[in-house]
Enzyme design. Structure first.
Site, short mmCIF file in Angstrom:
data_model
loop_
_atom_site.label_atom_id
_atom_site.label_comp_id
_atom_site.label_asym_id
_atom_site.label_seq_id
_atom_site.Cartn_x
_atom_site.Cartn_y
_atom_site.Cartn_z
NE ARG A 74 -3.14 7.53 -3.55
CZ ARG A 74 -3.57 7.39 -2.33
NH1 ARG A 74 -3.45 6.24 -1.71
NH2 ARG A 74 -4.16 8.39 -1.72
NE ARG A 76 -7.90 6.88 -2.77
CZ ARG A 76 -7.99 7.49 -1.62
NH1 ARG A 76 -7.34 7.04 -0.60
NH2 ARG A 76 -8.71 8.56 -1.46
CG ASP A 112 -5.43 4.20 0.20
OD1 ASP A 112 -4.39 4.86 0.33
OD2 ASP A 112 -6.33 4.15 1.05
CG ASP A 155 -4.71 3.48 4.46
OD1 ASP A 155 -3.93 4.33 4.00
OD2 ASP A 155 -5.94 3.52 4.32
#
Length: 168
Positions: free
Chosen positions: A94, A106, A109, A111
């Site tokens: 990334r 991307r 990711d 989170d």
């Protein structure tokens, strides 16, 4: 002679839930590499959802996402976990982070969705993830592995939030 006392040292572990997604390259491979690094650096993986193919959210792209959710038992603080997940994102390719709500394709990711039942709002970190309840691609895999977990802000289970996603 002195009697030796034995002390048991306990280390508090927290339960955190992470959402992972990829829409470039070997999507499944990107996620599996990130999961291996999470397991190595953040803590033991207790639960992993199925992988879901989804449309991009918040922008247009011809590349579909592969998304999953994972439950991790960690000794890391929320801030340390954020640093670790961002480091893993960089190591797995990334290059940029989302800025001012402008999303893009991307490789990976990661989170932080929930961390125990904490509510954290700092400039660097917001937990629970502020947009998770608007995103079926987050709630569907999370409801698979944590349906009875209570969202600390809304006071509803993840399963209830997913069931009522269009009402929020």
């Amino acid at each position: 002679m002195h009697e030796r006392k034995q002390y048991r040292i306990t280390t508090y572990r927290s339960l955190t839930y992470l959402g992972l997604g990829s829409n470039l390259g070997d999507k499944e491979g990107n996620i599996k590499k990130a999961l291996a690094l999470i397991s190595e650096r953040a803590g033991g993986i207790l639960a992993l959802s199925s992988f879901y193919e989804t449309e991009p959210w918040g922008y247009s792209s011809s590349e579909r996402y592969l998304n999953t959710a994972v439950g991790v038992e960690t000794k890391l603080s929320p801030e340390e976990l954020l640093h670790t997940t961002q480091e893993i994102e960089r190591e797995t390719g990334r290059k940029t982070k989302t800025v001012d709500g402008k999303y893009g394709d991307r490789l990976i990711d990661i989170d932080i969705l929930l961390y125990d039942d904490l509510i954290i709002q700092t400039p660097a970190l917001i937990i629970p993830h502020p947009l998770m309840c608007q995103r079926a691609f987050v709630l569907q895999p999370l409801s698979e592995i944590a349906p009875k977990v209570i969202h600390p802000v809304f006071g509803k289970t993840i399963a209830e939030l997913f069931f009522h996603i269009n009402e929020l």
